[in-house]
Design an enzyme around this catalytic site. Structure first.
Site, PDB file in Angstrom:
ATOM      1  N   SER A 188     -30.809   3.468  51.730  1.00 25.09           N
ATOM      2  CA  SER A 188     -32.224   3.221  51.449  1.00 25.09           C
ATOM      3  C   SER A 188     -32.937   4.395  50.778  1.00 25.09           C
ATOM      4  O   SER A 188     -33.936   4.189  50.103  1.00 25.09           O
ATOM      5  CB  SER A 188     -32.952   2.837  52.736  1.00 25.09           C
ATOM      6  OG  SER A 188     -32.702   3.781  53.757  1.00 25.09           O
ATOM      7  N   HIS A 216     -31.003  -3.547  51.942  1.00 28.13           N
ATOM      8  CA  HIS A 216     -31.564  -3.325  50.601  1.00 28.13           C
ATOM      9  C   HIS A 216     -30.807  -4.063  49.500  1.00 28.13           C
ATOM     10  O   HIS A 216     -31.123  -3.899  48.329  1.00 28.13           O
ATOM     11  CB  HIS A 216     -31.588  -1.825  50.278  1.00 28.13           C
ATOM     12  CG  HIS A 216     -32.800  -1.143  50.814  1.00 28.13           C
ATOM     13  ND1 HIS A 216     -34.046  -1.286  50.238  1.00 28.13           N
ATOM     14  CD2 HIS A 216     -32.981  -0.332  51.878  1.00 28.13           C
ATOM     15  CE1 HIS A 216     -34.927  -0.582  50.913  1.00 28.13           C
ATOM     16  NE2 HIS A 216     -34.308   0.002  51.922  1.00 28.13           N
ATOM     17  N   LYS A 247     -37.556  -7.379  53.283  1.00 25.59           N
ATOM     18  CA  LYS A 247     -37.587  -6.711  51.979  1.00 25.59           C
ATOM     19  C   LYS A 247     -37.606  -7.764  50.865  1.00 25.59           C
ATOM     20  O   LYS A 247     -38.628  -8.387  50.660  1.00 25.59           O
ATOM     21  CB  LYS A 247     -36.442  -5.707  51.890  1.00 25.59           C
ATOM     22  CG  LYS A 247     -36.736  -4.534  52.830  1.00 25.59           C
ATOM     23  CD  LYS A 247     -35.663  -3.500  52.939  1.00 25.59           C
ATOM     24  CE  LYS A 247     -36.162  -2.362  53.819  1.00 25.59           C
ATOM     25  NZ  LYS A 247     -35.158  -1.846  54.734  1.00 25.59           N
TER      26      LYS A 247
HETATM   27  C1  PLP Z   1     -35.339  -1.406  56.112  1.00 27.59           C
HETATM   28  C2  PLP Z   1     -33.999  -1.279  56.698  1.00 27.59           C
HETATM   29  C3  PLP Z   1     -33.718  -1.794  57.951  1.00 27.59           C
HETATM   30  C4  PLP Z   1     -34.803  -2.363  58.832  1.00 27.59           C
HETATM   31  O1  PLP Z   1     -35.242  -3.601  58.400  1.00 27.59           O
HETATM   32  P1  PLP Z   1     -36.654  -4.160  58.940  1.00 27.59           P
HETATM   33  O2  PLP Z   1     -36.538  -5.619  58.742  1.00 27.59           O
HETATM   34  O3  PLP Z   1     -37.717  -3.511  58.127  1.00 27.59           O
HETATM   35  O4  PLP Z   1     -36.752  -3.786  60.381  1.00 27.59           O
HETATM   36  C5  PLP Z   1     -32.424  -1.710  58.421  1.00 27.59           C
HETATM   37  N1  PLP Z   1     -31.448  -1.144  57.687  1.00 27.59           N
HETATM   38  C6  PLP Z   1     -31.677  -0.637  56.463  1.00 27.59           C
HETATM   39  C7  PLP Z   1     -30.570  -0.019  55.678  1.00 27.59           C
HETATM   40  C8  PLP Z   1     -32.967  -0.671  55.938  1.00 27.59           C
HETATM   41  O5  PLP Z   1     -33.208  -0.137  54.746  1.00 27.59           O
END
Ligand code: PLP
Length: 404
Positions: A188, A216, A247
């Site tokens: 990320s 992502h 996301k």
């Molecule tokens: C954003 C993210 C999460 C968490 O996801 P949410 O739905 O925002 O809780 C988990 N793993 C990775 C790699 C992320 O980038």
């Protein structure tokens, strides 16, 4: 004097902690969004080009998702009223899980309240004190927390270093206990892709469970957004796939995909599933609509990648460090602008904001000390002229501040 006012505040030490952040220059105030999460929107009264969201495909405001949420609210109300295992499993929840399982080409899927709880709940349910987790050093915080909660022994391998992961697996191969090899699909903070073929081969060689967090990359990589497993041709070789609905999918939630038995085990043992209320109907319905959009409207992913290629190329030409020297090179719509110093990064971010660009500064502890950055993410809904204007602003402010 009242009892209350004479009481010594046991939280007084927090003032010192915050002052330390102020002195370091990494203290921040939350920016408040006053309209929709969109490519151009209003934070703290200022209209800005938004390079900070994870709204890759622009689905947060897609009419089909909005309609689905409104219809579900009209038909089923605003809340589910219970945790999934008591009375909070609605038809919409099951429909969403079946849809994701089909999309991901796996037997079964379970949806959690967030990607964070999906990771933390899954790892901690699956493993115990006697077990081993082999984990990339840059894996997401929710994986790290899951590992800690499980009380398994954690063996960290250098970022994307398959040989080091193998070494770690080899070091415990004769010990009893389960082994879990785990990597982000897309990292990320740097936007680079995990070495899935090498990791899958290593997991197979040592009989380890293979798990990938595709937060992502779902909606971003692979056929119609099926993620890194599809992108790398690893179907059938990853035992546990995690993704987020927060996301590219545009709403909220996380999901875990795998065999039917594995998903049923999570029903019985994953603590966020057992002890925290399920999504409101509107969220489940929005997500169902989002997967329909992934399959029926390929233009969003196409535009996302066209924008990504344009923006990355131009940013590099302006002379910014966008990774690839002392940090991994990005291969996705996430492009970090590495500054290094935390304080300078935060100042750069504030100056950019004044000039109409939202690029959030990210410093320690989210990234290592000395690797502070502005993380940019372009979306499918940025226009060419918005991206051009953002580049012009980045260049002008960067020069003024001696960054380029
Ligand atoms: C954003 C993210 C999460 C968490 O996801 P949410 O739905 O925002 O809780 C988990 N793993 C990775 C790699 C992320 O980038």
């Amino acid at each position: 004097m009242s009892l209350l006012s004479s009481r010594i505040d046991p939280l007084a030490f927090l003032t010192d902690e915050l002052n330390a952040l102020r002195a370091k220059g990494t203290y921040f105030k939350l920016r408040v969004l006053e309209d929709e999460q969109a490519a151009v929107c209003t934070f703290d009264g200022r209209k800005v080009i938004n390079l900070a969201s994870n709204n890759y495909l622009g689905l947060t405001t897609h009419p089909k998702l909005r309609e689905a949420a409104l219809a579900a609210t009209r038909d089923y109300g605003v809340g589910s009223g219970a945790v999934r295992t008591i009375a909070g499993t609605m038809k919409l929840h099951m429909e969403l899980e079946e849809k994701i399982a089909r999309f991901k080409n796996v037997e079964a899927c379970v949806v959690f309240q967030s990607g964070f709880t999906a990771n933390a709940g899954t790892v901690s349910a699956l493993l115990g004190k006697e077990d081993f987790i082999i984990s990339d050093e840059l894996n997401h915080a929710s994986i790290i927390d899951g590992c800690r909660l499980s009380r398994a022994k954690i063996l960290v391998f250098r970022h994307k270093d398959v040989a080091h992961a193998e070494e770690q697996l080899a070091s415990v191969k004769d010990l009893p206990g389960k082994k879990l090899l785990i990597s982000d699909g897309v990292f990320s903070m740097d936007g680079d892709i995990g070495p899935l073929p090498g990791l899958c081969a290593a997991a197979e060689k040592y009989g380890a469970i293979m798990m990938v967090d595709d937060a992502h990359s779902s909606g971003v990589l692979g056929h119609q957004g099926r993620g890194t497993i599809d992108h790398c041709g690893m179907h059938g070789r990853v035992d546990i796939q995690v993704g987020t609905l927060s996301k590219a999918i545009g709403a909220l939630g996380g999901y875990v995909c795998g065999t039917r038995d594995f998903i049923e085990f999570l029903y019985h043992r994953a603590r966020p599933f057992l002890f925290s209320t399920s999504h409101p109907p509107s969220v489940a319905a929005s997500c169902i609509a989002a997967f329909d959009v992934l399959e029926s409207e390929p233009q969003w992913m196409e535009q996302l990648w066209a924008n990504t290629h344009f923006f990355k190329k131009e940013l590099g030409l302006l002379g910014f460090d966008i990774g690839g020297k002392n940090t991994p090179a990005s291969e996705t719509p996430i492009t970090p602008i590495i500054i290094g110093d935390g304080k300078l990064t935060m100042e750069f971010s504030r100056e950019l904001f004044k000039e109409g660009v939202l690029g959030t500064g990210i410093a320690f502890p989210t990234v290592p000390e000395g690797k502070a950055r502005i993380r940019t993410i372009v979306t499918a809904t940025h226009t060419q002229s918005e991206l051009q204007q953002a580049l012009e602003t980045l260049s002008r402010v960067g020069k003024k501040m001696g960054i380029v």
